[in-house]
Design an enzyme around this catalytic site. Structure first.
Site, PDB file in Angstrom:
ATOM      1  N   GLU A   1     -62.151  29.970  44.653  1.00  0.00           N
ATOM      2  CA  GLU A   1     -61.902  31.401  44.869  1.00  0.00           C
ATOM      3  C   GLU A   1     -60.809  31.568  45.924  1.00  0.00           C
ATOM      4  O   GLU A   1     -60.536  30.633  46.678  1.00  0.00           O
ATOM      5  CB  GLU A   1     -63.195  32.088  45.333  1.00  0.00           C
ATOM      6  CG  GLU A   1     -64.291  31.989  44.287  1.00  0.00           C
ATOM      7  CD  GLU A   1     -65.500  32.861  44.584  1.00  0.00           C
ATOM      8  OE1 GLU A   1     -65.529  33.532  45.642  1.00  0.00           O
ATOM      9  OE2 GLU A   1     -66.403  32.866  43.737  1.00  0.00           O
TER      10      GLU A   1
ATOM     11  N   THR B   1     -57.208  26.284  35.942  1.00  0.00           N
ATOM     12  CA  THR B   1     -56.437  25.616  34.890  1.00  0.00           C
ATOM     13  C   THR B   1     -56.943  26.071  33.521  1.00  0.00           C
ATOM     14  O   THR B   1     -58.161  26.197  33.326  1.00  0.00           O
ATOM     15  CB  THR B   1     -56.591  24.081  35.031  1.00  0.00           C
ATOM     16  OG1 THR B   1     -56.203  23.719  36.350  1.00  0.00           O
ATOM     17  CG2 THR B   1     -55.746  23.335  34.014  1.00  0.00           C
TER      18      THR B   1
ATOM     19  N   GLU C   1     -64.878  14.730  37.004  1.00  0.00           N
ATOM     20  CA  GLU C   1     -63.553  15.326  37.264  1.00  0.00           C
ATOM     21  C   GLU C   1     -62.708  14.395  38.138  1.00  0.00           C
ATOM     22  O   GLU C   1     -61.530  14.153  37.870  1.00  0.00           O
ATOM     23  CB  GLU C   1     -63.766  16.679  37.960  1.00  0.00           C
ATOM     24  CG  GLU C   1     -62.498  17.321  38.446  1.00  0.00           C
ATOM     25  CD  GLU C   1     -62.692  18.778  38.869  1.00  0.00           C
ATOM     26  OE1 GLU C   1     -63.785  19.334  38.691  1.00  0.00           O
ATOM     27  OE2 GLU C   1     -61.718  19.358  39.371  1.00  0.00           O
ATOM     28  N   ARG C   2     -63.327  13.869  39.176  1.00  0.00           N
ATOM     29  CA  ARG C   2     -62.554  13.069  40.144  1.00  0.00           C
ATOM     30  C   ARG C   2     -62.196  11.684  39.610  1.00  0.00           C
ATOM     31  O   ARG C   2     -61.070  11.228  39.786  1.00  0.00           O
ATOM     32  CB  ARG C   2     -63.362  12.947  41.445  1.00  0.00           C
ATOM     33  CG  ARG C   2     -63.378  14.268  42.186  1.00  0.00           C
ATOM     34  CD  ARG C   2     -64.306  14.298  43.372  1.00  0.00           C
ATOM     35  NE  ARG C   2     -64.288  15.652  43.915  1.00  0.00           N
ATOM     36  CZ  ARG C   2     -65.251  16.189  44.665  1.00  0.00           C
ATOM     37  NH1 ARG C   2     -66.304  15.479  44.987  1.00  0.00           N
ATOM     38  NH2 ARG C   2     -65.144  17.418  45.102  1.00  0.00           N
TER      39      ARG C   2
ATOM     40  N   GLY D   1     -32.001   7.080  44.142  1.00  0.00           N
ATOM     41  CA  GLY D   1     -30.909   7.743  44.863  1.00  0.00           C
ATOM     42  C   GLY D   1     -30.807   9.199  44.434  1.00  0.00           C
ATOM     43  O   GLY D   1     -31.814   9.851  44.167  1.00  0.00           O
TER      44      GLY D   1
HETATM   45  C1  LIG Z   1     -52.675  23.466  40.149  1.00  0.00           C
HETATM   46  C2  LIG Z   1     -54.100  23.603  40.555  1.00  0.00           C
HETATM   47  C3  LIG Z   1     -55.097  23.560  39.583  1.00  0.00           C
HETATM   48  C4  LIG Z   1     -56.433  23.760  39.940  1.00  0.00           C
HETATM   49  N1  LIG Z   1     -57.385  23.837  38.957  1.00  0.00           N
HETATM   50  C5  LIG Z   1     -58.631  24.278  39.280  1.00  0.00           C
HETATM   51  C6  LIG Z   1     -59.582  24.612  38.270  1.00  0.00           C
HETATM   52  O1  LIG Z   1     -59.326  24.453  37.069  1.00  0.00           O
HETATM   53  N2  LIG Z   1     -60.790  25.107  38.647  1.00  0.00           N
HETATM   54  C7  LIG Z   1     -61.128  25.293  39.947  1.00  0.00           C
HETATM   55  O2  LIG Z   1     -62.222  25.756  40.227  1.00  0.00           O
HETATM   56  N3  LIG Z   1     -60.251  24.992  40.946  1.00  0.00           N
HETATM   57  C8  LIG Z   1     -59.023  24.489  40.639  1.00  0.00           C
HETATM   58  N4  LIG Z   1     -58.112  24.197  41.650  1.00  0.00           N
HETATM   59  C9  LIG Z   1     -58.502  24.425  43.034  1.00  0.00           C
HETATM   60  C10 LIG Z   1     -58.611  23.163  43.863  1.00  0.00           C
HETATM   61  O3  LIG Z   1     -59.739  22.416  43.505  1.00  0.00           O
HETATM   62  C11 LIG Z   1     -58.628  23.619  45.335  1.00  0.00           C
HETATM   63  O4  LIG Z   1     -57.310  24.041  45.635  1.00  0.00           O
HETATM   64  C12 LIG Z   1     -59.070  22.534  46.283  1.00  0.00           C
HETATM   65  O5  LIG Z   1     -60.421  22.250  46.118  1.00  0.00           O
HETATM   66  C13 LIG Z   1     -58.818  22.932  47.762  1.00  0.00           C
HETATM   67  O6  LIG Z   1     -59.342  24.197  48.052  1.00  0.00           O
HETATM   68  P1  LIG Z   1     -58.397  25.283  48.780  1.00  0.00           P
HETATM   69  O7  LIG Z   1     -57.126  25.341  48.035  1.00  0.00           O
HETATM   70  O8  LIG Z   1     -59.178  26.527  48.904  1.00  0.00           O
HETATM   71  O9  LIG Z   1     -58.098  24.680  50.202  1.00  0.00           O
HETATM   72  P2  LIG Z   1     -58.978  24.875  51.528  1.00  0.00           P
HETATM   73  O10 LIG Z   1     -60.393  24.570  51.223  1.00  0.00           O
HETATM   74  O11 LIG Z   1     -58.660  26.194  52.133  1.00  0.00           O
HETATM   75  O12 LIG Z   1     -58.383  23.729  52.439  1.00  0.00           O
HETATM   76  C14 LIG Z   1     -57.200  23.910  53.229  1.00  0.00           C
HETATM   77  C15 LIG Z   1     -57.002  22.640  54.049  1.00  0.00           C
HETATM   78  O13 LIG Z   1     -58.140  22.419  54.906  1.00  0.00           O
HETATM   79  C16 LIG Z   1     -58.625  21.119  54.729  1.00  0.00           C
HETATM   80  N5  LIG Z   1     -60.073  21.024  54.931  1.00  0.00           N
HETATM   81  C17 LIG Z   1     -61.036  21.779  54.342  1.00  0.00           C
HETATM   82  N6  LIG Z   1     -62.251  21.341  54.724  1.00  0.00           N
HETATM   83  C18 LIG Z   1     -62.050  20.298  55.558  1.00  0.00           C
HETATM   84  C19 LIG Z   1     -62.905  19.411  56.288  1.00  0.00           C
HETATM   85  N7  LIG Z   1     -64.236  19.515  56.234  1.00  0.00           N
HETATM   86  N8  LIG Z   1     -62.328  18.461  57.058  1.00  0.00           N
HETATM   87  C20 LIG Z   1     -60.989  18.349  57.133  1.00  0.00           C
HETATM   88  N9  LIG Z   1     -60.132  19.146  56.467  1.00  0.00           N
HETATM   89  C21 LIG Z   1     -60.657  20.094  55.697  1.00  0.00           C
HETATM   90  C22 LIG Z   1     -58.278  20.785  53.276  1.00  0.00           C
HETATM   91  O14 LIG Z   1     -58.292  19.387  53.055  1.00  0.00           O
HETATM   92  C23 LIG Z   1     -56.890  21.388  53.162  1.00  0.00           C
HETATM   93  O15 LIG Z   1     -55.947  20.509  53.666  1.00  0.00           O
HETATM   94  C24 LIG Z   1     -56.781  23.934  41.299  1.00  0.00           C
HETATM   95  C25 LIG Z   1     -55.780  23.925  42.279  1.00  0.00           C
HETATM   96  C26 LIG Z   1     -54.464  23.778  41.927  1.00  0.00           C
HETATM   97  C27 LIG Z   1     -53.419  23.850  43.000  1.00  0.00           C
END
Ligand SMILES: Cc1cc2nc3c(=O)[nH]c(=O)nc-3n(C[C@H](O)[C@H](O)[C@H](O)COP(=O)(O)OP(=O)(O)OC[C@H]3O[C@@H](n4cnc5c(N)ncnc54)[C@H](O)[C@@H]3O)c2cc1C
Length: 389
Positions: free
Chosen positions: A128, A159, A243-244, A349
């Site tokens: 979200e 996605t 997934e992972r 390059g």
């Molecule tokens: C192209 C694309 C496709 C995607 N497809 C899907 C999909 O199909 N379905 C779906 O549900 N999601 C999807 N995602 C979402 C994706 O799984 C999330 O972007 C990801 O889980 C990170 O969440 P966030 O972007 O909210 O980052 P945040 O959770 O806001 O994290 C921001 C930063 O804080 C760091 N952080 C957070 N918690 C910790 C912690 N405990 N310790 C240290 N660092 C921390 C993170 O590592 C990151 O660097 C997609 C994302 C992208 C970009």
């Protein structure tokens, strides 16, 4: 570890390779420019048995083990568009395993079987705008109303989201209970109140679509609740493992492709009178990168072995030992991929910076790996917990 692939896996691998090289790769420029691969790709993958090879026969799969899915994930990068691979893997390994695990006969018939045939496009709706890593913080709310749920909220980064026929959706059924108040629903996108709020513009994986979704008083019948109410977070943690690990096997194959292409480039490209691959500096670099990639593959295969054993042999949940291996793989593969992509681009390059060369796109695309499906940092956070630190 002995080779896990039998003759049957290799035959299947050949089918996927031909599909990727002959039917998909020729469209790479067009689909990347369009920022969307066409829907027929799902249908064709379904017809070829690519999506359902590792699902049971009673849901329309071929009854194979998880190594079939691995073979698929390793061949899809040959289409040269990570976006296509991502869209297909969401369909077969991210939005659907939880339906196979928990779905009723009717849910499997309505959602899973047509998804494996490529007739219905699936998306996984978890992230979200304000909660990605911290899934328990989602705000999308499913409120009980008689025999229905009324869902309000939003999802982002989804996605296949612009064209999905259904979303495997996580929502809060008990907002006070944190992780213990989430539930999974299967939501047809034609449901009143569902809308695609925005198609997001990305820096890579261009051929895939990524959407922001909005739900306004969306009435979903109780029969679309997946598994038990308030158990969604636990189910998601299980679903994440597929997934992972499949993202890891696909990324390792993509890394191999980058290395092979770079070495070939270095044989042809001369500087100061000899091919650049003949420079000891680069030879040692490629030795190190290839070694790291082999290590990444070995670790990833251990995760697959665990997953296959837990889910296909014991037919149980993924064990914590396997979760640890898979999370470690996600970290390690991410770091190795970043290094491979960066060094292979450097080795090209100036041409590495020009779209004509595949490495330019591959460098951009691979960057997602350390973010999507659980960031590298959160993976380390989980592994630290599992190590009891
Ligand atoms: C192209 C694309 C496709 C995607 N497809 C899907 C999909 O199909 N379905 C779906 O549900 N999601 C999807 N995602 C979402 C994706 O799984 C999330 O972007 C990801 O889980 C990170 O969440 P966030 O972007 O909210 O980052 P945040 O959770 O806001 O994290 C921001 C930063 O804080 C760091 N952080 C957070 N918690 C910790 C912690 N405990 N310790 C240290 N660092 C921390 C993170 O590592 C990151 O660097 C997609 C994302 C992208 C970009």
């Amino acid at each position: 570890m002995p080779c896990p692939f039998t003759e049957e896996h290799q035959q299947f691998r050949k089918t996927v390779r031909q599909f990727a090289e002959k039917e998909l790769a020729p469209h790479e420029k067009e689909w990347e420019e369009d920022e969307l691969f066409p829907n027929w790709v799902f249908k064709r993958a379904g017809e070829l048995g690519i999506l359902g090879a590792h699902y049971p026969e009673d849901v329309g799969g071929a009854g194979g083990d998880y190594w079939f899915s691995v073979a698929k994930s390793e061949e899809l990068p040959r289409c040269l568009m990570s976006g296509v691979g991502m869209g297909l893997l969401v369909q077969s390994d991210m939005a659907t395993p939880v339906i196979n695990d928990l779905g009723t006969k009717e849910q499997k018939e309505e959602f899973l079987a047509p998804a494996l045939r490529g007739e219905k496009i699936a998306a996984l709706g978890v992230s979200e705008p304000n909660a990605g890593s911290d899934v328990a913080g989602i705000l999308t709310r499913a409120k009980k109303d008689g025999d229905d749920y009324i869902i309000n909220g939003a999802k982002t980064f989804i996605t296949n989201g612009t064209r999905a026929d259904f979303v495997t959706l996580l929502a809060k059924t008990n907002p006070e209970a944190g992780a213990h108040g989430c539930s999974f629903f299967l939501v047809p996108t034609k449901t009143k109140g569902f809308s695609v709020a925005k198609k997001l513009k990305k820096i890579g994986n261009l051929s895939s679509d990524t959407a922001e979704l909005a739900f306004e008083d969306m009435r979903v019948p109780k029969r679309y609740l997946l598994g038990e109410e308030n158990m969604g977070f636990m189910y998601l943690m299980q679903n994440f493992q597929s997934e992972r690990i499949i993202a890891c096997t696909s990324a390792v194959a993509g890394g191999q492709y980058m290395l092979d292409e770079a070495v070939q480039y270095g044989r042809d490209r001369k500087a100061f009178g000899k091919p650049i691959i003949k420079r000891e500096y680069w030879q040692h670099k490629f030795v190190d990168l290839s070694t790291k990639l082999e290590a990444a593959r070995a670790l990833t295969y251990r995760g697959v072995e665990g997953y296959n054993d837990d889910k296909y042999v014991k037919k149980d949940n993924v064990s914590m030992e396997t979760v640890k291996l898979i999370s470690m793989s996600k970290v390690f593969v991410g770091d190795v991929m970043t290094e491979i992509a960066d060094q292979c681009l450097q080795f090209h390059g100036g041409w590495g910076y020009i779209e004509e060369f595949h490495i330019a796109r591959a460098w951009r695309d691979q960057r997602l790996f350390r973010i999507g499906g659980g960031t590298t940092e959160t993976m380390r956070y989980y592994v630290a917990k599992l190590m009891g630190l």
